[in-house]
Design an enzyme around this catalytic site. Structure first.
Site, PDB file in Angstrom:
ATOM      1  N   TYR A   1       1.191   1.851  -8.084  1.00 60.43           N
ATOM      2  CA  TYR A   1       0.377   1.217  -7.030  1.00 60.43           C
ATOM      3  C   TYR A   1      -1.116   1.012  -7.656  1.00 60.43           C
ATOM      4  CZ  TYR A   1      -3.127   0.987  -3.276  1.00 60.43           C
ATOM      5  OH  TYR A   1      -4.038   0.680  -2.363  1.00 60.43           O
TER       6      TYR A   1
ATOM      7  N   THR B   1       0.786  -1.371  -0.171  1.00 62.97           N
ATOM      8  CA  THR B   1       0.144   0.045  -0.080  1.00 62.97           C
ATOM      9  C   THR B   1       0.913   1.345   0.100  1.00 62.97           C
ATOM     10  OG1 THR B   1      -0.037  -0.155   2.625  1.00 62.97           O
ATOM     11  CG2 THR B   1      -2.091  -1.126   1.030  1.00 62.97           C
TER      12      THR B   1
HETATM   13  N1  NAP Z   1      -4.817   2.449   2.791  1.00 70.45           N
HETATM   14  C1  NAP Z   1      -5.623   3.183   1.914  1.00 70.45           C
HETATM   15  O1  NAP Z   1      -5.727   4.382   1.794  1.00 70.45           O
HETATM   16  C2  NAP Z   1      -6.458   2.234   0.930  1.00 70.45           C
HETATM   17  C3  NAP Z   1      -7.315   2.954  -0.106  1.00 70.45           C
HETATM   18  C4  NAP Z   1      -7.739   2.248  -1.057  1.00 70.45           C
HETATM   19  C5  NAP Z   1      -7.992   0.855  -0.886  1.00 70.45           C
HETATM   20  N2  NAP Z   1      -7.010   0.086   0.147  1.00 70.45           N
HETATM   21  C6  NAP Z   1      -7.006  -1.284  -0.009  1.00 70.45           C
HETATM   22  O2  NAP Z   1      -7.309  -1.721   1.224  1.00 70.45           O
HETATM   23  C7  NAP Z   1      -6.730  -2.881   1.532  1.00 70.45           C
HETATM   24  C8  NAP Z   1      -6.531  -2.724   3.158  1.00 70.45           C
HETATM   25  O3  NAP Z   1      -5.424  -1.582   2.989  1.00 70.45           O
HETATM   26  P1  NAP Z   1      -5.200  -1.152   4.336  1.00 70.45           P
HETATM   27  O4  NAP Z   1      -4.952   0.321   4.496  1.00 70.45           O
HETATM   28  O5  NAP Z   1      -5.561  -1.977   5.449  1.00 70.45           O
HETATM   29  O6  NAP Z   1      -3.531  -1.586   4.178  1.00 70.45           O
HETATM   30  P2  NAP Z   1      -2.160  -1.695   5.207  1.00 70.45           P
HETATM   31  O7  NAP Z   1      -2.705  -0.866   6.728  1.00 70.45           O
HETATM   32  O8  NAP Z   1      -1.168  -0.967   4.727  1.00 70.45           O
HETATM   33  O9  NAP Z   1      -2.002  -3.214   5.500  1.00 70.45           O
HETATM   34  C9  NAP Z   1      -1.521  -3.977   4.556  1.00 70.45           C
HETATM   35  C10 NAP Z   1      -1.299  -5.294   5.355  1.00 70.45           C
HETATM   36  O10 NAP Z   1      -0.697  -6.126   4.158  1.00 70.45           O
HETATM   37  C11 NAP Z   1       0.209  -6.685   4.763  1.00 70.45           C
HETATM   38  N3  NAP Z   1       1.254  -7.359   3.638  1.00 70.45           N
HETATM   39  C12 NAP Z   1       2.083  -6.301   2.942  1.00 70.45           C
HETATM   40  N4  NAP Z   1       2.805  -7.123   2.060  1.00 70.45           N
HETATM   41  C13 NAP Z   1       2.634  -8.663   2.406  1.00 70.45           C
HETATM   42  C14 NAP Z   1       3.014  -9.984   1.981  1.00 70.45           C
HETATM   43  N5  NAP Z   1       4.010  -9.819   1.127  1.00 70.45           N
HETATM   44  N6  NAP Z   1       2.374 -10.827   2.372  1.00 70.45           N
HETATM   45  C15 NAP Z   1       1.500 -10.751   3.326  1.00 70.45           C
HETATM   46  N7  NAP Z   1       1.117  -9.646   3.800  1.00 70.45           N
HETATM   47  C16 NAP Z   1       1.454  -8.522   3.571  1.00 70.45           C
HETATM   48  C17 NAP Z   1       0.825  -5.722   5.858  1.00 70.45           C
HETATM   49  O11 NAP Z   1       1.920  -6.420   6.613  1.00 70.45           O
HETATM   50  P3  NAP Z   1       3.056  -5.830   7.599  1.00 70.45           P
HETATM   51  O12 NAP Z   1       2.167  -5.141   8.436  1.00 70.45           O
HETATM   52  O13 NAP Z   1       3.908  -6.792   7.748  1.00 70.45           O
HETATM   53  O14 NAP Z   1       3.593  -4.861   6.552  1.00 70.45           O
HETATM   54  C18 NAP Z   1      -0.063  -5.257   6.473  1.00 70.45           C
HETATM   55  O15 NAP Z   1      -0.570  -5.865   7.558  1.00 70.45           O
HETATM   56  C19 NAP Z   1      -5.642  -3.224   0.595  1.00 70.45           C
HETATM   57  O16 NAP Z   1      -6.068  -4.057  -0.501  1.00 70.45           O
HETATM   58  C20 NAP Z   1      -5.566  -1.788  -0.136  1.00 70.45           C
HETATM   59  O17 NAP Z   1      -4.850  -1.775  -1.283  1.00 70.45           O
HETATM   60  C21 NAP Z   1      -6.250   0.889   0.998  1.00 70.45           C
END
Ligand code: NAP
Length: 281
Positions: A119, A56
């Protein structure tokens, strides 16, 4: 999957309503290790796989696009292949950044995609891989996710103010800040409805109601701050980030409301809830 992320950790509280929950983080299941992803799914045999793990780091992805694709396309593609073999349903999250931002009104699911950063390209490739796999799936595109903790805009703004900084925040990008809690509450309801009626599978926009700019969102966050910071609205051109962002990434959530009878609260009410959790109201 992704149990320590913003959405993943919020889901820990809501998914048990669907049945036994086996939550995994990166240390138990790394999405870049495709053999281990396959092995784990075959051993656990879940009925529903919820993938909240993703790469992300929007700016960093500009220089690490292959890594972003491994995590955001190849990982979900493998989950989808395994879900198909098992007959499991895959629930996956995607982003408003699949759009270029040039539309003058909120985006619907059938609008053409055209990501303008690495991204967004990697997330779109993940969506496409899931769709083409033929597995039962729900893809939920959300936007501007934040929570009380984690790496997000709200936490960054609050830290900058605590450190005594003046803030310059972009005021020409429109979107809907969506709290991880709001998403987590809606997911089990969406899964239940899609399980009850398989024709409801597919792609949905799922963001908070209303829209705002980063500057107005920051002003609302800091309206709750104890010390009044100085905050200045700037155009995107003055904020030199490595990745381009869409000017408009407001999502139209009508399909979610009509087909699944789910409507997320307004972004303002989501922010109030988070501020209350933090003890600032
Ligand atoms: N954040 C935003 O503004 C946003 C906006 C639109 C859509 N989304 C989507 O919503 C979803 C959830 O996002 P979020 O904000 O909750 O993201 P986040 O807080 O960045 O969490 C992402 C998680 O994925 C894990 N991760 C990263 N690389 C990995 C790997 N190789 N294998 C297994 N786990 C891995 C990370 O682990 P670590 O903690 O170990 O790094 C973290 O726990 C995602 O699909 C994202 O694309 C997010």
């Amino acid at each position: 999957m992704g149990k320590s992320g913003q959405v993943g950790s919020a889901l820990l509280a809501t998914l048990p309503r669907l049945g036994e929950l086996i939550a995994v983080g990166r240390s138990e299941l790394d999405l870049t290790k495709l053999d281990s992803v396959r092995r784990t799914v075959r051993e656990v045999k879940p009925q529903v796989i919820v993938n909240a793990a993703a790469y992300t780091a929007v700016d960093q992805a500009e220089t690490e696009e292959p890594v972003a694709f491994r995590i955001n396309r190849d990982g979900p593609a493998t989950l989808a292949e395994e879900a198909l073999k098992l007959g499991a349903m895959l629930v996956h999250f995607s982003t408003d950044y699949v759009f270029d931002g040039d539309k003058g009104s909120p985006y619907v699911e059938t609008d053409p995609t055209n990501p303008i950063n690495a991204y967004g390209r990697s997330k779109l490739a993940g969506e496409e891989a899931i769709r083409h796999s033929g597995c039962r799936h729900v893809i939920l595109r959300t936007s501007w996710v934040y929570a009380e903790r984690g790496k997000n805009f709200l936490v960054t703004m609050r830290r900058l103010v605590e450190e005594g900084n003046d803030l310059r925040v972009v005021d020409d990008q429109w979107g809907a800040p969506t709290s991880a809690n709001m998403i987590a509450k809606a997911v089990p309801r969406a899964v239940e409805r899609v399980i009850a009626d398989g024709s409801l599978m597919g792609l949905y926009h799922m963001s908070a109601g209303g829209s705002t700019t980063w500057f107005k969102f920051a002003s609302a966050i800091l309206g709750h701050a104890t010390s009044r910071p100085r905050i200045q609205a700037i155009p995107s051109a003055e904020y030199r980030a490595p990745a381009k962002r869409p000017r408009n990434s407001v999502l139209d959530n009508s399909k979610l409301a009509d087909a699944l009878k789910i409507r997320l609260p307004s972004w303002e009410s989501g922010l109030e809830d988070v501020m209350r959790e933090l003890g600032h109201i």
